[in-house]
Design a protein around this motif. Sequence first.
Motif, mmCIF file in Angstrom:
data_model
loop_
_atom_site.group_PDB
_atom_site.id
_atom_site.type_symbol
_atom_site.label_atom_id
_atom_site.label_comp_id
_atom_site.label_asym_id
_atom_site.label_seq_id
_atom_site.Cartn_x
_atom_site.Cartn_y
_atom_site.Cartn_z
ATOM 1 N N LYS A 78 5.566 2.716 1.650
ATOM 2 C CA LYS A 78 4.756 2.358 3.007
ATOM 3 C C LYS A 78 5.034 3.451 3.916
ATOM 4 O O LYS A 78 6.170 3.473 4.722
ATOM 5 C CB LYS A 78 5.174 0.986 3.619
ATOM 6 C CG LYS A 78 4.319 0.716 4.748
ATOM 7 C CD LYS A 78 5.008 -0.683 5.444
ATOM 8 C CE LYS A 78 4.562 -1.893 4.626
ATOM 9 N NZ LYS A 78 5.025 -3.142 5.158
ATOM 10 N N ASN B 21 0.184 -4.676 5.748
ATOM 11 C CA ASN B 21 0.754 -5.577 4.663
ATOM 12 C C ASN B 21 0.190 -4.544 3.417
ATOM 13 O O ASN B 21 -0.658 -3.548 3.375
ATOM 14 C CB ASN B 21 0.182 -6.982 4.542
ATOM 15 C CG ASN B 21 -1.252 -7.194 4.567
ATOM 16 O OD1 ASN B 21 -2.002 -6.015 4.641
ATOM 17 N ND2 ASN B 21 -1.748 -8.154 4.490
ATOM 18 N N ASP C 20 2.913 -10.398 4.088
ATOM 19 C CA ASP C 20 2.906 -9.304 2.960
ATOM 20 C C ASP C 20 2.076 -9.658 1.762
ATOM 21 O O ASP C 20 1.664 -9.013 1.327
ATOM 22 C CB ASP C 20 4.382 -9.229 2.611
ATOM 23 C CG ASP C 20 5.343 -8.631 3.558
ATOM 24 O OD1 ASP C 20 4.614 -8.103 4.527
ATOM 25 O OD2 ASP C 20 6.479 -8.776 3.457
ATOM 26 N N HIS C 21 1.810 -10.953 1.486
ATOM 27 C CA HIS C 21 1.053 -11.388 0.425
ATOM 28 C C HIS C 21 -0.280 -11.986 0.610
ATOM 29 O O HIS C 21 -1.023 -12.783 -0.233
ATOM 30 C CB HIS C 21 1.963 -12.536 -0.487
ATOM 31 C CG HIS C 21 3.294 -12.130 -0.929
ATOM 32 N ND1 HIS C 21 4.297 -12.275 -0.285
ATOM 33 C CD2 HIS C 21 3.536 -11.529 -1.934
ATOM 34 C CE1 HIS C 21 5.343 -11.704 -0.964
ATOM 35 N NE2 HIS C 21 4.748 -11.317 -2.164
ATOM 36 N N ARG D 275 6.536 -13.669 7.366
ATOM 37 C CA ARG D 275 6.703 -12.415 6.679
ATOM 38 C C ARG D 275 5.916 -12.416 5.314
ATOM 39 O O ARG D 275 5.233 -11.595 4.854
ATOM 40 C CB ARG D 275 8.056 -11.725 6.743
ATOM 41 C CG ARG D 275 8.147 -10.386 6.477
ATOM 42 C CD ARG D 275 7.329 -9.566 7.358
ATOM 43 N NE ARG D 275 7.007 -8.238 6.809
ATOM 44 C CZ ARG D 275 6.454 -7.318 7.526
ATOM 45 N NH1 ARG D 275 6.214 -7.510 8.810
ATOM 46 N NH2 ARG D 275 6.082 -6.207 6.976
ATOM 47 N N ASP E 250 2.413 -1.641 11.602
ATOM 48 C CA ASP E 250 2.899 -1.954 10.450
ATOM 49 C C ASP E 250 1.607 -2.581 9.719
ATOM 50 O O ASP E 250 0.306 -2.662 10.215
ATOM 51 C CB ASP E 250 3.719 -3.302 10.425
ATOM 52 C CG ASP E 250 4.245 -3.686 9.228
ATOM 53 O OD1 ASP E 250 4.324 -2.844 8.250
ATOM 54 O OD2 ASP E 250 4.959 -4.840 9.397
#
Length: 1017
Positions: free
Chosen positions: A751, A737, A684-685, A680, A735
């Motif tokens: 988001k 990022n 995300d990064h 995760r 979803d």
Amino acid sequence: MPTHTPARLRRLLQDLLSPGVLPVLVLSGCLGVTALLWHSATADAEQDAQADFDGRVRELVNNLDQRMQTYVQALYGVQGLFASSREVDRDEFRTYLTGQELNRHFPGVHGVGYMQLVGEQQVAPHEALVRRQGYPDYHMFPDGTRPWYAPIVYLEPFNENNRRAFGFDAASEPQRRVALEQARDSGQPTMSAKIRLVQETGTQPQAGFLVVLPVYNHPQPTGSLAERRAAINGWVYAPFRTGDLMAGLGGPRAAALDIEVYDGDAITPEALMYDSVPNASQRLRSTRQQISIANHRWTLRISMLPTVASARSDRAQQIVLFGVALSALLTWLTWLLARGRVRARRALERSRALADELKEGQTTLMVVADSAQRSQAVLRSILDSTIDGILVDNLRGTVLNSNRRFRELWNVPEYLDWQSDGAVLMEHMCAQLRHPDCGLRLDEPAQLALPGLQRGMPLTEELEVLLLKDGRVIEKHTRGLQLGSEPARIWSFRDITERTQIEQREQTRRHVLELLATGAPLQTILESVVTGVEAANEDMLCSVLLLDEQGEHLLVGAAPSLPAFFNAAVHGKSIHSGLGACGDAVRSRSRVIVEDIRNAPSWAEHRDLALQARLGSCWSDPIVSTNGAVLGTFAIYHRDARLPSLANIALIEQASRLAGIAIEQAQAAVALRAGEARFRSLYDHAPVALWEQDWSAVRGALAELELSGIDDLAAYLQANPSQLRRLASLVRIVDCNAAALEQVAAPSGRKDMSALTLAQNFDAAAMPNFARALTALAQGQHFYACEGSFERLDGVARLNELTLLVMPGHTHSLDFVIVSTLDITERRRMNDELRVLATTDFLTGLPNRREFMGRLDEEQGRLQRDISACAAVLLLDIDHFKRINDEYGHAAGDAVLRQLADVMRDSQRKIDMLGRIGGEEFALLLPGTALDAAAVFAERLRLRVEQTPMRLDDGLVLKVTVSIGIAALGGKAPGGASALSRADQALYCAKRGGRNRVELMDVEADRPGLQVPAASD
């Protein structure tokens, strides 16, 4: 085998002679003979009818052909009249035709006439001449200007009906004009197509036609087509009504025919000229004939009308009627005879059956006696072969019977005299129970449910589960039965140990899996395993010890029933310190059984501790992982010393295996949560935009399309863009990022998945790319890369590079797709700018020399593939350009070059290619242009440049001229560079010839050739 053959033949003969078969055979044979006779008579009648029809048709066609030949001969006679005289006046024409008696000898002819050829300038003199001959009202009709006219000037008999055609111009109608021209050019009689005669005024007009014959000016020659056209004076002709022509043709034999006459070769309603029976509802047979009359063809469809049947047809009908009647009579007689025979045979068989029944009764009495003796042996065999233990008593304490399985199940010794005393047997059985006071008795009324029992009433059925000391579980079922006149009871015992263990193990396993699914701690899961084993075995105390990461010490994982001081003393002990059976099990990696802890050497160090905890025996089994590593031990303790039974061994194995699964799953869950956390964080990064998409709805829609018969998905989506948009709307973004949110300009710090659609990956312009990606993934590809455009949330459209990956585990369902996108808008813009800089001349904006030469080579390749194609190259140079730079400066020269480029752009076609070769030289590629057309284009361009003033920045106006050389692609030295070199030679010739001119290069000779004529002006 030979003995049975006569019997079979007799049986077959009897079947054939039965009332249901023999009459059918007789009827079938008679009807078959009748059908053969009828078919033969019918075939003879059909041949006679067809021969009669063919004769009538031949007679009709021959009569029609002879009649028309006679009419043509009559026209030849009139043609001879005109040929024998220099001029035939009206009286001579009338006298000749009156002697022919047209109405008597030529039925169907309305007359014979003469049409005179009149030129366009002779109309007025012709009308004046005829008027002077006694017809003051004569004029040609219909009105109109035509190259030539063919008015009717003679027509006999000249009655009231024919006067309507006097002066009619036959050349005014296409059908008549075609016939006149054909007769004029061929010199032969010609029949016109279907027309309506001028004389036709009836309410039901008939179709008509003309037969014309040319009249030439003699003695002019008529051997060739040109001579015949020069010698033509007019035409003699005869008008016909088709109905009048066909009247009486063929005589009485033709009355039975339906005759249809069609103009030409086709049978269509428009071509129908005559129908003798227009509304004929039935035609027996039909034929199609073609006849050529006066160089024109007719098609005749002749059909036979229904007539009275011939004698042969009547004979066929008589054969049918007589044959059917005779067949029915013979069938009825046969049935009567066969039925009488069957009745006699049945009476004989009935008497034989009565004798056989008497013999069978005697045999049955003997069989019953023998079966009674065998039934006892069969009953014993059945009882001994059942899987349940069976015991039967008489409700008064006496055992009546039992089977072998009962004695094996309860370990009844051979010496036990239980048949005479049932109480001894019950005592033996109760001694094996875990609870001996369960009350198994044969004579206790409370257990037997004897109160209220009456003779003939069944006992109440009872079901009970018995637990044995050796760990077995036996299910007992009792029910009443009637043995003769006395009541009895049957006991059935079934070993359900394995089933009980499976149920208990499955219940424990489900509970453990539920704990694993909810993420419960490992200690809670292990305690569930331990309590599950102890719940089914009341005298067992269980524990799970775990091996630490170094593999040197045992830690208490779960031992809820053991004393706390014992668990505290064991926790953390080394496996080499003599920790009883558990340490030995870990070191030996095998099961260790300690029957009595007091006397076991392995428990010497911890014996006092075990005695204080009141532990008498210990069975320990190592817990092994799937890869063979020891994870710990599972131990079972008892208060007294004992050895395990087979059921106990199976129990400890299952418990240790389940504990191993729980330990591994718990460790895997911990590792999985750690991995998910790391993933995760990376997700995300990540610097690349990542999108998680749900395609389950798309998969369902694709399945519906496949069921509807769509095989080629790519072609279907291309032909149905609305369906493609519907599929795109079904994609749901689950979803994404931070890089994805930044790419689509989403508000920072929030988001909102509901605001994101597929347009943020594929916008409306990129739907074809989405269709290709969808087709590839639907066909089984797991990875697809492409480029497209997307729409940011602020409405700005940009370009991106996409990679679609079907996640593992979803390759067949297409439910979960990961999409990575990279914004390539700026990269594409920079690439486009670099491409423009590399291929464009910075001063004029035209393609530079390298780009032009590349296009020239492409066109040369196209010419090699298409040998019928052509192309030309123009090389243009500004005259005295150096003088412009010297007198006005290089800035003025640059301005002239830019303006000249604009003039050339305005003159080019969309398919043409411009280019600046270098300095003041320009080139043009003209695809699909031959050398002469290229010369015209170059001359027009030269004149436009000469007439266009070139304005400098300071307002000064210059007059500029150009010289142009032209060459065609191809020739003896093919290739783009070769063609440009030939154009350069032509340009050099134009310069030497005085400039401001256009020169061509001869392709075949590779030398300067034709000069454009306009260049000399």
